[in-house]
Design an enzyme around this catalytic site. Structure first.
Site, PDB file in Angstrom:
ATOM      1  N   ASP A 154      -0.619  -5.898   9.298  1.00 20.41           N
ATOM      2  CA  ASP A 154      -1.659  -4.937   8.932  1.00 20.41           C
ATOM      3  C   ASP A 154      -2.901  -5.748   8.588  1.00 20.41           C
ATOM      4  OD1 ASP A 154      -3.338  -3.023   7.947  1.00 20.41           O
ATOM      5  OD2 ASP A 154      -1.898  -2.119   6.564  1.00 20.41           O
ATOM      6  N   TRP A 176       0.858  -1.189   0.000  1.00 19.12           N
ATOM      7  CA  TRP A 176       0.000   0.000   0.000  1.00 19.12           C
ATOM      8  C   TRP A 176       0.899   1.246   0.000  1.00 19.12           C
ATOM      9  CZ3 TRP A 176      -2.110   2.508   4.960  1.00 19.12           C
ATOM     10  CH2 TRP A 176      -3.139   3.409   4.680  1.00 19.12           C
ATOM     11  N   LYS A 188     -13.472  -1.025   6.756  1.00 18.98           N
ATOM     12  CA  LYS A 188     -14.065  -1.847   5.704  1.00 18.98           C
ATOM     13  C   LYS A 188     -15.106  -2.801   6.273  1.00 18.98           C
ATOM     14  CE  LYS A 188     -10.315  -0.146   3.899  1.00 18.98           C
ATOM     15  NZ  LYS A 188      -9.914   0.621   2.770  1.00 18.98           N
TER      16      LYS A 188
HETATM   17  C1  LMR Z   1      -7.012   2.015  -0.253  1.00 17.73           C
HETATM   18  O1  LMR Z   1      -5.930   1.429  -0.311  1.00 17.73           O
HETATM   19  O2  LMR Z   1      -7.621   2.415  -1.254  1.00 17.73           O
HETATM   20  C2  LMR Z   1      -7.640   2.230   1.089  1.00 17.73           C
HETATM   21  O3  LMR Z   1      -6.900   1.615   2.081  1.00 17.73           O
HETATM   22  C3  LMR Z   1      -7.945   3.653   1.376  1.00 17.73           C
HETATM   23  C4  LMR Z   1      -6.730   4.488   1.615  1.00 17.73           C
HETATM   24  O4  LMR Z   1      -6.705   5.171   2.641  1.00 17.73           O
HETATM   25  O5  LMR Z   1      -5.808   4.488   0.796  1.00 17.73           O
END
Ligand code: LMR
Length: 397
Positions: free
Chosen positions: A211, A130, A246
């Protein structure tokens, strides 16, 4: 003072939402941010959440500050979700939970705690991960490194390379893992690999940080928590960052938790006290409303059943969209084998779309996808599927 300040680039994910909101095209489709949409394209307030809020409106007597680490009742319920009420990590008292503002808050408290108490260690994260992960830990002052994870050739895991890299992590470093529904790839570790990873990290003397933002979105609430079992039985210290954005749909309430598991009750209390120090110097204490909703639902048998059913409905809808997406792409003439998308789990998949194709989707078809080619399957509906797959077929040529 501000004369020399240049504008920052837009956020890779939330910046895309801003661009989507500003797009006047009525047929626009947002597969960017990971937000659940129902069959009507809405992000609903769950019925169980509405019911809990009605109760809270009647029963709430004060808006007094929360404790720095949140309410003990909430902490206990979160631990029950992670480890089961009778789990050893709970019964022994060697786990402690802080209520945090969202999963991002939990990750940042983890980073701040590590920097303040473990020095400038490196946190190793999957390649890819992420995009906010490196930002959060770098902002906390940690060093960031990656380990191999996703294999674009197979759309699966680089298993051997990953295990070899983890087996070289220096003692005292941290390793970030995605509990389930890996963001951005949708490729998770199989149960036997979790055991191997836990064993390797225990042997290396590295700290696992899990996570866990999508509990319930892969195979089920309890099934998804199986990934933690290997760490509990392996006896190592570890941390879990939960999000309830979520699975409770509580995105804008910012509710999550940081749970730490230590070798014994005394060590858990010591780590908790240090984590509370970093919280006090940051946001002081957490916002109450989201956690009150989660608490009300989890401690009431009927509401909890209703919520579990709603989680299942969200999970089933996403999985249905995965197979419909694969079938519709085929029907639209896409020759590349996209069947891997149906095998992946959670909100996201790595589509394999190139940056140029992503740009074309946006400018020519008002379809918004993150630059990496990550698609949020949760943004697909029966109604937008045909247009979406038609657009993808055209940009893929
Ligand atoms: C995402 O990856 O789209 C979600 O976890 C929202 C975010 O805060 O990025």
């Amino acid at each position: 003072m501000f004369e020399k300040i240049q504008p920052a680039p837009p956020d890779a994910i939330l910046g895309l939402t801003e661009a989507f909101n500003a797009d006047a095209n009525p047929r626009k489709i947002n597969l960017g941010v990971g937000v659940y949409k129902d069959a009507n394209g809405q992000t609903p307030v769950l019925d169980s959440v509405k019911a809990a809020e009605r109760r809270l409106l009647e029963s709430e007597k004060s808006k007094n500050y929360m404790p720095i680490d949140g309410s003990p009742k909430y902490a206990g319920l979160v631990q029950g979700l992670l480890f089961g009420n009778k789990g050893e990590a709970v019964a022994s008292g060697r786990s402690a939970t802080l209520h945090t503002p969202g999963g991002t808050g939990a990750l940042r408290v983890t980073g701040d705690y590590l920097r303040a108490n473990h020095g400038q260690i490196t946190i190793h994260m999957s390649d890819p991960t992420w995009p906010n992960h490196p930002q959060i830990f770098e902002a906390a002052g940690l060093k960031v490194a990656t380990y191999p994870y996703f294999d674009p050739a197979t759309n699966g895991l680089k298993l051997d390379e990953m295990l070899k890299a983890l087996d070289k992590v220096p003692a005292g470093d941290a390793v970030l893992l995605h509990g389930c529904c890996h963001n951005p790839t949708g490729v998770d570790l199989p149960p036997e690999v979790w055991k191997q990873v836990a064993g390797i990290l225990a042997k290396r003397g590295a700290l696992p940080v899990i996570d866990f933002a999508y509990q319930g979105f892969a195979d089920g609430l309890q099934q998804d928590a199986q990934c933690l079992e290997a760490f509990v039985t392996g006896g190592s210290d570890f941390m879990v960052c939960s999000s309830f954005s979520k699975n409770f749909g509580l995105y804008n309430e910012r509710v999550g938790a940081l749970t730490l598991v230590a070798s014994n009750k005394e060590r858990a209390a010591a780590v908790l006290s240090q984590a509370k120090r970093v919280v006090r110097a940051n946001y002081s204490n957490p916002p109450a409303h989201g956690a009150s909703i989660v608490t009300t639902i989890l401690e009431d048998a009927a509401l909890r059943r209703q919520w579990e059913e709603e989680v299942k409905q969200m999970r089933d809808r996403i999985n249905h969209m995965r197979s419909l997406f694969v079938d519709t792409l085929k029907a639209k003439g896409v020759r590349k084998d996209m069947s891997f998308i149906a095998r992946q789990r959670g909100m996201f998949s790595f589509s394999g779309l190139t940056k140029a194709q992503v740009d074309k989707l946006r400018t020519e078809h008002a379809v918004y996808v993150v630059g990496s080619g990550r698609i949020s399957v949760a943004g697909m509906t029966d109604a937008n599927m045909d247009a979406l797959c038609g657009a993808i077929a055209r940009v893929m040529g």
